[in-house]
Design an enzyme around this catalytic site. Structure first.
Site, PDB file in Angstrom:
ATOM      1  N   TYR A  28       0.833  -1.208   0.000  1.00 53.21           N
ATOM      2  CA  TYR A  28       0.000   0.000   0.000  1.00 53.21           C
ATOM      3  C   TYR A  28       0.867   1.257   0.000  1.00 53.21           C
ATOM      4  O   TYR A  28       0.593   2.215  -0.705  1.00 53.21           O
ATOM      5  CB  TYR A  28      -0.938  -0.028   1.210  1.00 53.21           C
ATOM      6  CG  TYR A  28      -1.983   1.048   1.195  1.00 53.21           C
ATOM      7  CD1 TYR A  28      -3.125   0.921   0.409  1.00 53.21           C
ATOM      8  CD2 TYR A  28      -1.846   2.193   1.976  1.00 53.21           C
ATOM      9  CE1 TYR A  28      -4.097   1.909   0.392  1.00 53.21           C
ATOM     10  CE2 TYR A  28      -2.808   3.180   1.962  1.00 53.21           C
ATOM     11  CZ  TYR A  28      -3.936   3.034   1.172  1.00 53.21           C
ATOM     12  OH  TYR A  28      -4.882   4.012   1.163  1.00 53.21           O
ATOM     13  N   LEU A  60      -4.740  -6.926   5.690  1.00 54.69           N
ATOM     14  CA  LEU A  60      -5.731  -7.926   6.080  1.00 54.69           C
ATOM     15  C   LEU A  60      -5.655  -9.187   5.223  1.00 54.69           C
ATOM     16  O   LEU A  60      -6.054 -10.265   5.670  1.00 54.69           O
ATOM     17  CB  LEU A  60      -7.149  -7.346   6.016  1.00 54.69           C
ATOM     18  CG  LEU A  60      -7.476  -6.310   7.085  1.00 54.69           C
ATOM     19  CD1 LEU A  60      -8.853  -5.697   6.828  1.00 54.69           C
ATOM     20  CD2 LEU A  60      -7.410  -6.918   8.484  1.00 54.69           C
ATOM     21  N   CYS A  83       2.582  -2.168   5.895  1.00 60.65           N
ATOM     22  CA  CYS A  83       2.653  -0.983   6.752  1.00 60.65           C
ATOM     23  C   CYS A  83       1.254  -0.416   6.926  1.00 60.65           C
ATOM     24  O   CYS A  83       0.536  -0.193   5.950  1.00 60.65           O
ATOM     25  CB  CYS A  83       3.574   0.057   6.125  1.00 60.65           C
ATOM     26  SG  CYS A  83       3.712   1.579   7.094  1.00 60.65           S
ATOM     27  N   GLU A  88      -7.542   8.766  10.512  1.00 57.97           N
ATOM     28  CA  GLU A  88      -8.544   9.490  11.295  1.00 57.97           C
ATOM     29  C   GLU A  88      -9.660   8.605  11.821  1.00 57.97           C
ATOM     30  O   GLU A  88     -10.490   9.059  12.600  1.00 57.97           O
ATOM     31  CB  GLU A  88      -9.146  10.602  10.436  1.00 57.97           C
ATOM     32  CG  GLU A  88      -8.115  11.629   9.998  1.00 57.97           C
ATOM     33  CD  GLU A  88      -8.705  12.660   9.052  1.00 57.97           C
ATOM     34  OE1 GLU A  88      -9.893  12.553   8.686  1.00 57.97           O
ATOM     35  OE2 GLU A  88      -7.966  13.579   8.672  1.00 57.97           O
ATOM     36  N   THR A  89      -9.703   7.341  11.404  1.00 55.36           N
ATOM     37  CA  THR A  89     -10.803   6.460  11.815  1.00 55.36           C
ATOM     38  C   THR A  89     -10.277   5.258  12.580  1.00 55.36           C
ATOM     39  O   THR A  89      -9.067   5.030  12.661  1.00 55.36           O
ATOM     40  CB  THR A  89     -11.589   5.955  10.580  1.00 55.36           C
ATOM     41  OG1 THR A  89     -10.734   5.069   9.836  1.00 55.36           O
ATOM     42  CG2 THR A  89     -12.028   7.116   9.696  1.00 55.36           C
ATOM     43  N   HIS A  91     -10.439   2.313  11.595  1.00 54.87           N
ATOM     44  CA  HIS A  91     -10.016   1.284  10.648  1.00 54.87           C
ATOM     45  C   HIS A  91      -8.582   0.837  10.942  1.00 54.87           C
ATOM     46  O   HIS A  91      -8.257  -0.344  10.806  1.00 54.87           O
ATOM     47  CB  HIS A  91     -10.133   1.810   9.208  1.00 54.87           C
ATOM     48  CG  HIS A  91      -9.796   0.800   8.164  1.00 54.87           C
ATOM     49  ND1 HIS A  91     -10.556  -0.335   7.966  1.00 54.87           N
ATOM     50  CD2 HIS A  91      -8.783   0.737   7.268  1.00 54.87           C
ATOM     51  CE1 HIS A  91     -10.022  -1.049   6.984  1.00 54.87           C
ATOM     52  NE2 HIS A  91      -8.941  -0.423   6.549  1.00 54.87           N
ATOM     53  N   ASN A 115       6.596 -11.753  11.391  1.00 53.99           N
ATOM     54  CA  ASN A 115       5.632 -10.675  11.192  1.00 53.99           C
ATOM     55  C   ASN A 115       6.350  -9.338  11.069  1.00 53.99           C
ATOM     56  O   ASN A 115       6.868  -8.807  12.040  1.00 53.99           O
ATOM     57  CB  ASN A 115       4.628 -10.637  12.336  1.00 53.99           C
ATOM     58  CG  ASN A 115       3.502  -9.639  12.096  1.00 53.99           C
ATOM     59  OD1 ASN A 115       3.540  -8.855  11.153  1.00 53.99           O
ATOM     60  ND2 ASN A 115       2.509  -9.666  12.957  1.00 53.99           N
TER      61      ASN A 115
END
Length: 183
Positions: A28, A60, A83, A88-89, A91, A115
């Site tokens: 990501y 995930l 990473c 802000e949430t 999540h 990991n």
């Protein structure tokens, strides 16, 4: 700050037979992922092992891909890389907790997984941890997987004289192979 503290590192794992490792990365944040991949590859290469690399959409999906590879392939161990940076949430909490939980559950089933999914507050923290010349968490995750493979090989040797040993069936030896004694 953790970067300025001295940490003990186990000596590199050594193997009589080559090790095959699957690196599973969620790229990501591509620049972070690339540094971690470089570190993991370097550690595996230094141990004399071989590696394959796959990418998944996000952190995930890393445990799912590892679980699939374990069922469908023949790897000795796995390196989980990615990473997650706090946003802000909530999540962030879900991704951190569930990816870690998935990897832990696979490990408790006997899979050898290092990991290396970073869970950080900001990009500066991620960069410090990912850089091969810095904290090299990708290399550290690979080293962890390799150490677990070494333990699995040590403890996975065939055992003799342990556990239940069935008695010879006298009826099978002297009878008609159907359990009936001979007359």
């Amino acid at each position: 700050m953790a970067a300025s503290e001295e940490h003990y590192t186990l000596p590199r794992a050594a193997f009589d037979n080559p090790v095959k490792i699957l690196i599973v990365v969620a790229p990501y944040y591509r620049a972070i992922a690339d540094q971690m991949i470089e570190g993991a590859k370097g550690e595996i290469d230094a141990s004399g092992g071989t590696w394959d690399l796959i990418e998944v959409p996000g952190a995930l999906e890393v445990p799912t891909a590892i679980g699939m590879a374990e069922r469908l392939s023949n790897y000795d161990g796995y390196v989980a890389l990615g990473c997650v940076i706090r946003g802000e949430t909530t999540h962030y909490d879900t991704v951190c907790n569930d990816s870690s939980r998935g990897i832990t559950l696979l490990g408790l089933q006997g899979l050898c997984i290092g990991n290396g999914i970073l869970t950080v507050e900001n990009m500066d923290q991620a960069q410090a941890r990912a850089e091969v010349t810095g904290q090299n968490k990708g290399g550290g995750a690979a080293a962890a997987a390799l150490h677990l493979v070494a333990l699995a090989r040590k403890w996975g040797a065939p055992r003799q004289g342990v556990g239940f040993q069935p008695a010879r069936d006298e009826y099978q030896i002297a009878g008609d192979n159907k359990g009936n004694p001979s007359a």
